[in-house]
Enzyme design. Structure first.
Site, PDB file in Angstrom:
ATOM      1  N   SER A 107       3.899   2.235   8.502  1.00 31.31           N
ATOM      2  CA  SER A 107       3.669   1.304   7.399  1.00 31.31           C
ATOM      3  C   SER A 107       4.978   1.078   6.653  1.00 31.31           C
ATOM      4  CB  SER A 107       2.617   1.858   6.444  1.00 31.31           C
ATOM      5  OG  SER A 107       1.350   1.850   7.039  1.00 31.31           O
ATOM      6  N   HIS A 145       0.820  -1.216   0.000  1.00 34.60           N
ATOM      7  CA  HIS A 145       0.000   0.000   0.000  1.00 34.60           C
ATOM      8  C   HIS A 145       0.854   1.266   0.000  1.00 34.60           C
ATOM      9  CE1 HIS A 145       0.170  -0.157   4.574  1.00 34.60           C
ATOM     10  NE2 HIS A 145       0.196   1.148   4.414  1.00 34.60           N
ATOM     11  N   ASP A 204       1.164  -7.751   2.337  1.00 33.97           N
ATOM     12  CA  ASP A 204       1.263  -6.317   2.061  1.00 33.97           C
ATOM     13  C   ASP A 204       2.721  -5.890   1.913  1.00 33.97           C
ATOM     14  OD1 ASP A 204       0.865  -3.619   1.806  1.00 33.97           O
ATOM     15  OD2 ASP A 204      -0.365  -3.392   3.601  1.00 33.97           O
TER      16      ASP A 204
END
Length: 712
Positions: free
Chosen positions: A647, A83, A218
């Protein structure tokens, strides 16, 4: 509070109990080394961050100003979240060559894809410069205080000798009670190496976002390139893979509950030290308002994206971005309620007052200010979110700011080129027809939620969203801002350079544009009735919050304080651990590939599974990537205190080896930005075994594995 008192607070010993109670995002030059070793760490604090010698910090970068990434090979191979790289993956995707759906794996360095504008930042040094920045500020109040601080910051930065590719950033900590300077190396040639299809990289999509158990791979892979001297350089085909000072060994050892782990990255923003009343306002007013706006935008976008592939690709990254915090805020409200955050804060305030009566005066003043600000804060939340999520109005805002800059004599060539690049990129993924529907519905919400006296005089006509749609469509169809009408012989959406070729004509036309007039009417009413009132009260709140922060640190002698996150490099640590977030509900710390298959729904946009992954599972072709259960581990949770910006951060073991890739938090603990609670707060990571399994067995890209140092 004097600098002497502040210093004594920072040197207080930490206790295990307080670390568990309050979490922590620690400046890497000020780590709780003893506590980390007590929890199981086998390396030293200097192994993590050392400006004089090679350390783990040399393998950790801020990825494009928002996420984190880490170097995992001696050839500059970079790992981050899917992402985080989503915008770049999308930019290389077309309907004919859909990298989002199909994935992408370069077969060698020549096949790696350049990404104009993408950059990574290394932090090479951190210095406490509080003395220099706060010098001469003891008796100053706002606005003179801010002017002096800003002057001191500029003086400090200008006095530093740095390379052309370096910069100095000075950041406030503890609400301006301390300041730190960061020396940054920036690399600008970053190429896409590999990404799994979104059926792996986004598996679970919206349904699983922010929740556990999770089965998402991810991750995506990039590479840093440098000039022949290994220095930062603009993109060139002659650049070569960067040779890092340090890269992370990748461990595929089995994990056990209570194993020590730490996360090293760039958390974005937390507000752990707010008074109870501020938390109450967020929970009851601000978050619900923002959720309401995004709910409408998401539903409208989704209806079109589910039926049209071109729109799905065009809006994929934007939709994910809007949905991300929409769902987070929902979880945040639930978590604040479940953890009894407001009452917990009130008890803490009572405890502080019993030790220091001056704090009562500060809190009484803060309570009054927050109550006075409440209606303006609510209007601010609606206005900000409506303008942000109605893209047509956001475009109008950009053009408004352009005109304002030109008329103020502040629009130089560099700023103009930045604006043109921004607009060109924006129009590439913009649908005026679709956004007219979004804008129409959001204007109806705005008309209902904002008192009439704070709206433009004729705004009642927008209260019915069904009637709004043809009105806004008509406005959009006659606007140069949306690209539907031409200016200077072209459309803004097809040739931005030509559209800007006659500045006087452009500005004259913009000021008569129906979208521009709609935006300015909303803005003027907001500025007159909300903005100045909101900001005046916020400025007073900020002054008192700084004082309250200093009072907390001086009064609570048992608590070890860490600064709120502000996108600077931090270390958080904890243990691999499952959770029991609700009555009779217990979560294990680890998920496996079997769970992917259990969730599999053929053809579903969230839970489809690539055929090859199904075949690998059915054959149990797991190679060295299975764990003691015989299955491939996919994700795991731990008690690390993370937030947005973490992230892509590396999750490291006791020896500093990479064991996972941070990508999310457990929904029941998303309130940890405001109120960390060890019962519910868990960060979610992709297991390195799954990452290497996908690279090796699914993508047939063992050449990338061969670059790495794999700890088996």
């Amino acid at each position: 509070m004097t600098k002497k008192i502040l210093l004594s607070v920072f040197l207080l010993p930490a206790t295990m109990a307080f670390a568990q109670q309050y979490g922590g995002m620690w400046i890497p030059t000020e780590l709780n080394e003893k506590e980390m070793k007590d929890l199981g760490m086998k390396i030293s604090a200097k192994d993590i961050f050392n400006p004089q010698k090679t350390s783990i910090k040399d393998a950790v970068v801020q990825f494009n100003g928002g996420c984190t990434a880490e170097i995992i090979s001696p050839k500059g191979l970079l790992l981050t979240n899917h992402h985080c790289g989503y915008g770049q993956i999308q930019a290389h995707s077309t309907v004919q060559n859909d990298l989002l759906t199909n994935g992408f794996w370069a077969k060698n360095n020549d096949g790696e894809l350049p990404n104009p504008g993408l950059k990574v930042d290394f932090i090479v040094d951190i210095k406490d410069v509080s003395h220099q920045i706060l010098e001469g500020t003891d008796n100053l109040a706002e606005p003179e205080l801010s002017k002096k601080v800003n002057s001191n910051i500029e003086f400090y930065k200008n006095a530093q000798k740095i390379e052309s590719y370096q910069s100095i950033s000075v950041k406030p900590m503890y609400y301006g009670n301390k300041y730190y300077a960061y020396t940054i190396d920036t690399y600008k040639d970053i190429r896409l190496v590999g990404t799994p299809p979104q059926s792996i990289g986004k598996f679970g999509s919206d349904t699983d976002n922010w929740v556990w158990p999770r089965h998402t791979g991810d991750f995506s892979m990039f590479r840093i390139y440098a000039d022949k001297n290994n220095k930062p350089a603009e993109y060139s085909k002659d650049n070569i893979p960067y040779v890092p000072k340090h890269y992370l060994p990748v461990s595929i050892k089995d994990k056990n509950e209570n194993d020590f782990t730490f996360v090293f990255g760039f958390p974005g923003k937390t507000t752990e030290y707010l008074p109870a009343i501020a938390v109450d306002k967020i929970m009851k007013d601000i978050d619900p308002a923002k959720i309401a706006v995004r709910e409408i935008a998401l539903k409208t976008l989704n209806e079109k994206m589910r039926t049209d592939d071109a729109t799905r690709i065009k809006y994929a990254s934007k939709y994910a971005s809007v949905a991300n915090y929409w769902k987070k805020w929902i979880g945040e409200i639930e978590g604040l309620k479940k953890s009894n955050a407001v009452e917990k804060k009130k008890r803490y305030e009572t405890s502080l007052i019993s030790k220091n009566q001056e704090i009562k005066t500060t809190l009484d003043q803060l309570n009054n200010l927050y109550n006075d600000q409440a209606p303006y804060a609510l209007f601010n939340a609606y206005y900000t979110e409506v303008i942000k999520n109605a893209e047509t109005l956001k475009l109008a805002e950009d053009y408004y700011n352009y005109i304002s800059a030109v008329e103020a004599g502040k629009m130089n060539e560099k700023e103009l080129n930045k604006l043109k690049d921004k607009l060109s990129s924006f129009y590439k993924d913009y649908s005026a027809e679709l956004d007219a529907k979004v804008t129409a519905k959001l204007l109806a919400l705005y008309a209902h939620k904002i008192p009439q006296q704070s709206l433009p005089s004729d705004f009642d006509k927008y209260k019915d969203e069904t009637q709004n749609i043809p009105i806004i469509e008509n406005i959009s169809n006659h606007s140069i801002i949306t690209g539907k009408s031409e200016i200077n012989g072209t459309s803004t959406s097809t040739d931005i350079q030509k559209a800007f070729s006659n500045q006087d004509k452009l500005i004259e036309t913009l000021k008569k544009d129906p979208v521009y007039l709609l935006y300015t009417s909303i803005r003027e009413a907001y500025m007159k009735n909300t903005d100045s009132q909101f900001n005046a009260l916020q400025n007073k709140i900020d002054v008192l919050q700084k004082k309250y922060m200093a009072q907390q640190m001086a009064t609570d002698k048992e608590r070890k304080f860490f600064p709120d996150a502000n996108s600077t490099l931090r270390v958080t640590y904890g243990k691999v651990k499952g959770s029991t977030p609700r009555d009779a509900v217990s979560y294990d710390y680890q998920t496996h590939l079997a769970g992917v298959i259990e969730k599999y729904i053929p053809g579903d946009y969230e839970f489809d599974v690539p055929q090859k992954l199904l075949e690998l599972y059915n054959k149990k072709d797991f190679s060295i990537y299975k764990d003691k259960t015989g299955d491939v581990p996919v994700g795991f949770t731990a008690t690390n205190h993370t937030t947005g910006g973490n992230s892509g951060s590396p999750a490291l073991d006791a020896y500093g080896n990479l064991i996972g890739l941070n990508f999310d938090r457990q929904w029941e603990g998303t309130m940890s930005d405001i109120n960390y609670d060890p019962r519910f707060s868990r960060n979610i990571m992709v297991d390195t075994k799954y990452i290497l399994f996908i690279i090796d067995k699914f993508a047939d890209s063992k050449w990338l594995i061969d670059e790495m140092k794999v700890i088996k």
